[in-house]
Design a protein around this motif. Structure first.
Motif, PDB file in Angstrom:
ATOM      1  N   VAL A 197       0.796  -1.218   0.085  1.00 25.93           N
ATOM      2  CA  VAL A 197      -0.111   0.060   0.063  1.00 25.93           C
ATOM      3  C   VAL A 197       0.860   1.318   0.085  1.00 25.93           C
ATOM      4  CG1 VAL A 197      -2.003  -1.273   1.251  1.00 25.93           C
ATOM      5  CG2 VAL A 197      -0.237   0.014   2.597  1.00 25.93           C
ATOM      6  N   GLY A 198       0.332   2.298  -0.510  1.00 33.44           N
ATOM      7  CA  GLY A 198       0.735   3.713  -0.305  1.00 33.44           C
ATOM      8  C   GLY A 198      -0.384   4.717  -0.359  1.00 33.44           C
ATOM      9  N   ALA A 199       0.100   5.677   0.255  1.00 33.19           N
ATOM     10  CA  ALA A 199      -0.971   6.744   0.548  1.00 33.19           C
ATOM     11  C   ALA A 199      -1.617   7.310  -0.979  1.00 33.19           C
ATOM     12  CB  ALA A 199      -0.511   7.877   1.379  1.00 33.19           C
ATOM     13  N   SER A 200      -2.565   7.783  -0.799  1.00 28.93           N
ATOM     14  CA  SER A 200      -3.294   8.264  -2.156  1.00 28.93           C
ATOM     15  C   SER A 200      -2.534   9.791  -2.500  1.00 28.93           C
ATOM     16  CB  SER A 200      -4.873   8.650  -2.149  1.00 28.93           C
ATOM     17  OG  SER A 200      -4.887   9.425  -0.746  1.00 28.93           O
ATOM     18  N   PRO A 246       1.921  -0.372  13.881  1.00 26.90           N
ATOM     19  CA  PRO A 246       1.110   0.790  13.846  1.00 26.90           C
ATOM     20  C   PRO A 246       1.822   1.849  13.239  1.00 26.90           C
ATOM     21  CG  PRO A 246       0.607  -0.404  15.970  1.00 26.90           C
ATOM     22  CD  PRO A 246       1.483  -1.118  15.173  1.00 26.90           C
ATOM     23  N   ALA A 247       3.281   1.764  13.792  1.00 28.14           N
ATOM     24  CA  ALA A 247       4.316   2.905  12.947  1.00 28.14           C
ATOM     25  C   ALA A 247       4.655   2.810  11.693  1.00 28.14           C
ATOM     26  CB  ALA A 247       5.754   2.843  14.163  1.00 28.14           C
ATOM     27  N   LEU A 248       4.504   1.783  11.265  1.00 31.49           N
ATOM     28  CA  LEU A 248       4.621   1.208   9.900  1.00 31.49           C
ATOM     29  C   LEU A 248       3.568   1.780   9.100  1.00 31.49           C
ATOM     30  CD1 LEU A 248       6.290  -0.041   7.466  1.00 31.49           C
ATOM     31  CD2 LEU A 248       5.315  -2.134   8.011  1.00 31.49           C
ATOM     32  N   LEU A 249       2.358   1.667   9.489  1.00 33.74           N
ATOM     33  CA  LEU A 249       1.049   2.049   8.832  1.00 33.74           C
ATOM     34  C   LEU A 249       1.109   3.723   9.021  1.00 33.74           C
ATOM     35  CD1 LEU A 249      -1.902   1.870   8.224  1.00 33.74           C
ATOM     36  CD2 LEU A 249      -2.372   1.570  10.362  1.00 33.74           C
ATOM     37  N   ASP A 250       1.647   4.110  10.157  1.00 29.94           N
ATOM     38  CA  ASP A 250       1.572   5.768  10.230  1.00 29.94           C
ATOM     39  C   ASP A 250       2.387   6.243   9.128  1.00 29.94           C
ATOM     40  OD1 ASP A 250       0.749   8.168  11.880  1.00 29.94           O
ATOM     41  OD2 ASP A 250       3.068   8.317  11.569  1.00 29.94           O
ATOM     42  N   ALA A 251       3.686   5.632   8.746  1.00 30.56           N
ATOM     43  CA  ALA A 251       4.465   6.110   7.895  1.00 30.56           C
ATOM     44  C   ALA A 251       3.854   6.039   6.469  1.00 30.56           C
ATOM     45  CB  ALA A 251       5.657   5.406   7.890  1.00 30.56           C
ATOM     46  N   ALA A 252       3.320   4.807   6.012  1.00 31.94           N
ATOM     47  CA  ALA A 252       2.649   4.707   4.899  1.00 31.94           C
ATOM     48  C   ALA A 252       1.510   5.856   4.752  1.00 31.94           C
ATOM     49  CB  ALA A 252       1.915   3.355   4.824  1.00 31.94           C
ATOM     50  N   LEU A 253       0.763   6.115   5.749  1.00 30.46           N
ATOM     51  CA  LEU A 253      -0.384   6.867   5.710  1.00 30.46           C
ATOM     52  C   LEU A 253       0.167   8.638   5.276  1.00 30.46           C
ATOM     53  CD1 LEU A 253      -2.848   5.715   8.426  1.00 30.46           C
ATOM     54  CD2 LEU A 253      -3.439   5.946   6.010  1.00 30.46           C
ATOM     55  N   LYS A 254       1.281   8.602   5.882  1.00 29.79           N
ATOM     56  CA  LYS A 254       2.059   9.979   5.642  1.00 29.79           C
ATOM     57  C   LYS A 254       2.850  10.364   4.511  1.00 29.79           C
ATOM     58  CE  LYS A 254       1.780  11.160  10.598  1.00 29.79           C
ATOM     59  NZ  LYS A 254       2.466  11.125  11.887  1.00 29.79           N
ATOM     60  N   GLY A 255       2.644   9.286   3.560  1.00 31.81           N
ATOM     61  CA  GLY A 255       3.323   9.517   2.263  1.00 31.81           C
ATOM     62  C   GLY A 255       4.750   9.045   2.140  1.00 31.81           C
ATOM     63  N   LEU A 256       5.200   8.412   3.175  1.00 30.95           N
ATOM     64  CA  LEU A 256       6.725   8.351   3.232  1.00 30.95           C
ATOM     65  C   LEU A 256       7.255   7.112   2.248  1.00 30.95           C
ATOM     66  CD1 LEU A 256       7.625   8.776   6.809  1.00 30.95           C
ATOM     67  CD2 LEU A 256       8.051  10.332   5.107  1.00 30.95           C
ATOM     68  N   GLY A 257       6.450   6.695   1.870  1.00 33.22           N
ATOM     69  CA  GLY A 257       6.646   5.421   0.580  1.00 33.22           C
ATOM     70  C   GLY A 257       5.645   4.030   0.873  1.00 33.22           C
ATOM     71  N   LEU A 258       6.209   3.017   0.254  1.00 28.73           N
ATOM     72  CA  LEU A 258       5.227   1.782   0.234  1.00 28.73           C
ATOM     73  C   LEU A 258       5.449   0.909   1.194  1.00 28.73           C
ATOM     74  CD1 LEU A 258       5.476   0.912  -3.449  1.00 28.73           C
ATOM     75  CD2 LEU A 258       4.109   2.612  -2.568  1.00 28.73           C
ATOM     76  N   SER A 278     -11.571   3.811   2.716  1.00 29.48           N
ATOM     77  CA  SER A 278     -11.962   5.507   2.818  1.00 29.48           C
ATOM     78  C   SER A 278     -10.852   6.047   1.525  1.00 29.48           C
ATOM     79  CB  SER A 278     -11.189   5.810   4.056  1.00 29.48           C
ATOM     80  OG  SER A 278      -9.836   5.811   4.133  1.00 29.48           O
ATOM     81  N   GLY A 279     -10.172   5.291   0.861  1.00 27.78           N
ATOM     82  CA  GLY A 279      -9.457   5.686  -0.161  1.00 27.78           C
ATOM     83  C   GLY A 279      -7.993   6.440   0.281  1.00 27.78           C
ATOM     84  N   GLU A 280      -7.731   6.481   1.614  1.00 31.16           N
ATOM     85  CA  GLU A 280      -6.416   7.124   2.142  1.00 31.16           C
ATOM     86  C   GLU A 280      -5.209   6.342   1.750  1.00 31.16           C
ATOM     87  OE1 GLU A 280      -6.895   8.924   6.321  1.00 31.16           O
ATOM     88  OE2 GLU A 280      -8.672   7.447   6.250  1.00 31.16           O
ATOM     89  N   LEU A 281      -5.371   4.878   1.695  1.00 32.58           N
ATOM     90  CA  LEU A 281      -4.265   4.230   1.237  1.00 32.58           C
ATOM     91  C   LEU A 281      -4.973   3.469  -0.054  1.00 32.58           C
ATOM     92  CD1 LEU A 281      -3.112   2.310   4.276  1.00 32.58           C
ATOM     93  CD2 LEU A 281      -2.050   4.252   3.172  1.00 32.58           C
ATOM     94  N   VAL A 282      -3.856   3.031  -1.217  1.00 36.73           N
ATOM     95  CA  VAL A 282      -4.243   2.535  -2.111  1.00 36.73           C
ATOM     96  C   VAL A 282      -3.320   1.150  -2.643  1.00 36.73           C
ATOM     97  CG1 VAL A 282      -4.049   2.900  -4.828  1.00 36.73           C
ATOM     98  CG2 VAL A 282      -4.619   4.543  -3.589  1.00 36.73           C
ATOM     99  N   ALA A 283      -3.930   0.036  -2.529  1.00 36.84           N
ATOM    100  CA  ALA A 283      -3.232  -1.000  -3.070  1.00 36.84           C
ATOM    101  C   ALA A 283      -2.807  -1.307  -4.255  1.00 36.84           C
ATOM    102  CB  ALA A 283      -4.123  -2.226  -2.549  1.00 36.84           C
ATOM    103  N   VAL A 284      -1.469  -1.768  -4.320  1.00 33.42           N
ATOM    104  CA  VAL A 284      -1.014  -2.149  -5.551  1.00 33.42           C
ATOM    105  C   VAL A 284      -0.264  -3.745  -5.558  1.00 33.42           C
ATOM    106  CG1 VAL A 284      -0.373   0.314  -6.132  1.00 33.42           C
ATOM    107  CG2 VAL A 284       1.290  -1.218  -4.822  1.00 33.42           C
ATOM    108  N   LEU A 285       0.062  -4.045  -6.931  1.00 41.60           N
ATOM    109  CA  LEU A 285       0.715  -5.418  -6.945  1.00 41.60           C
ATOM    110  C   LEU A 285      -0.335  -6.491  -6.543  1.00 41.60           C
ATOM    111  CD1 LEU A 285       4.189  -4.424  -5.912  1.00 41.60           C
ATOM    112  CD2 LEU A 285       3.511  -4.767  -8.240  1.00 41.60           C
TER     113      LEU A 285
END
Length: 296
Positions: free
Chosen positions: A166-169, A220-232, A246-253
């Motif tokens: 996942v990555g942030a929208s 939870p820390a990993l999830l927070d980093a992803a939500l803040k757009g730091l990467g996948l 909610s669309g805050e995260l997008v799944a790929v691959l």
């Protein structure tokens, strides 16, 4: 039934060492016990015991026959014990371990509910991301996730588990979505407690080792980093389901998503599984799925 009585008399004579002791155990007369063994020998057409006034001794045929017959009575006792345990209420001390976040959020409430149903039970829960040695450390059950290593432990699948990349929208407004595993090298990857991500390619498990500028051993820390757009990040469904919805995260691959990363109850192999373990595992298998986000 006559043959069974004869076999039982023979086995008890051998086990207790005399006709009189076997008769007391079977609550019949000594002469009746002796007669049953004689009838068995006549039926088989071979002598099973040497009898003297002081002792009895097995013949070669008797030695072979009693070893096979003992399994019959062991199996009967096992069957009776299994039925008794099925009806028994869980009691005594039960020690359980699980990964910290998953255990606190999803396992502990169910174990607490189970203890409310069985107040005779004493529960000790230990949450850690360390791989606990169940037998050496005295635990009854471990709740484990992902692909299990081969071991002598028993594992029961409690529910399905899916891991998403996942990555942030907002992140994908600036970066293209990857469509192949090779394209991961073009993205900052957020790493959890393991140095690789798990995929399935052409039906085969594949571990892809990655490097990134962020790593941590906390979901939870990993999830927070992803939500803040730091990467996948690669995270299980119970972390990301609300944010995918909610669309805050997008799944790929997603075509490469691994399909055998369940949640398991793992426990040592016992000849007779105690009621507290068996019933708790069944309770978790029945109720855990509904606890997880996106599963209701």
């Amino acid at each position: 039934m006559q043959r069974w009585d004869r076999i039982e008399a023979f086995v008890e004579v051998v086990r207790l060492g005399s006709f009189s002791a076997a008769a007391r155990h079977l609550k019949v007369s000594t002469s009746h016990t002796s007669r049953l063994v004689s009838q068995l020998e006549n039926q088989l057409g071979i002598q099973l015991l040497y009898r003297t006034t002081r002792q009895i001794r097995l013949t070669d045929a008797g030695t072979i026959y009693v070893e096979h017959c003992r399994h019959l009575f062991d199996g009967l006792r096992d069957a009776e014990q299994a039925i008794n345990e099925l009806q028994a209420r869980p009691s005594g001390l039960l020690k359980l371990t699980a990964a910290t976040t998953f255990g606190e959020r999803f396992v502990a409430p169910l174990v607490n509910d189970f203890q409310c149903l069985h107040p005779e039970l004493e529960v000790h829960m230990h949450f850690t991301n360390r791989a606990v040695e169940l037998i050496d450390e005295g635990f009854d059950i471990a709740i484990r996730m992902g692909v299990l290593k081969d071991s002598s432990l028993i594992a029961k699948r409690l529910c399905e588990r899916r891991e998403y990349i996942v990555g942030a929208s907002d992140y994908f407004r600036q970066a293209p979505r990857p469509h192949t595993l090779a394209e991961l090298n073009q993205h900052p990857c957020l790493l959890g407690s393991r140095p690789f991500w798990l995929f399935e390619v052409n039906g085969q498990r594949r571990e892809v080792r990655l490097e990134g500028r962020w790593s941590g051993n906390s979901g939870p820390a990993l999830l927070d980093a992803a939500l803040k757009g730091l990467g996948l990040a690669q995270l299980p469904d119970y972390y990301v389901a609300p944010y995918l919805e909610s669309g805050e995260l997008v799944a790929v691959l997603e075509p490469f998503q691994h399909h055998d990363t369940a949640v398991w109850a793992v426990y040592p192999r016992h000849r007779h599984l105690s009621p507290k373990i068996r019933q708790l595992v069944d309770y978790l298998a029945t109720h855990l799925e509904a606890q997880l986000p996106g599963r209701r």
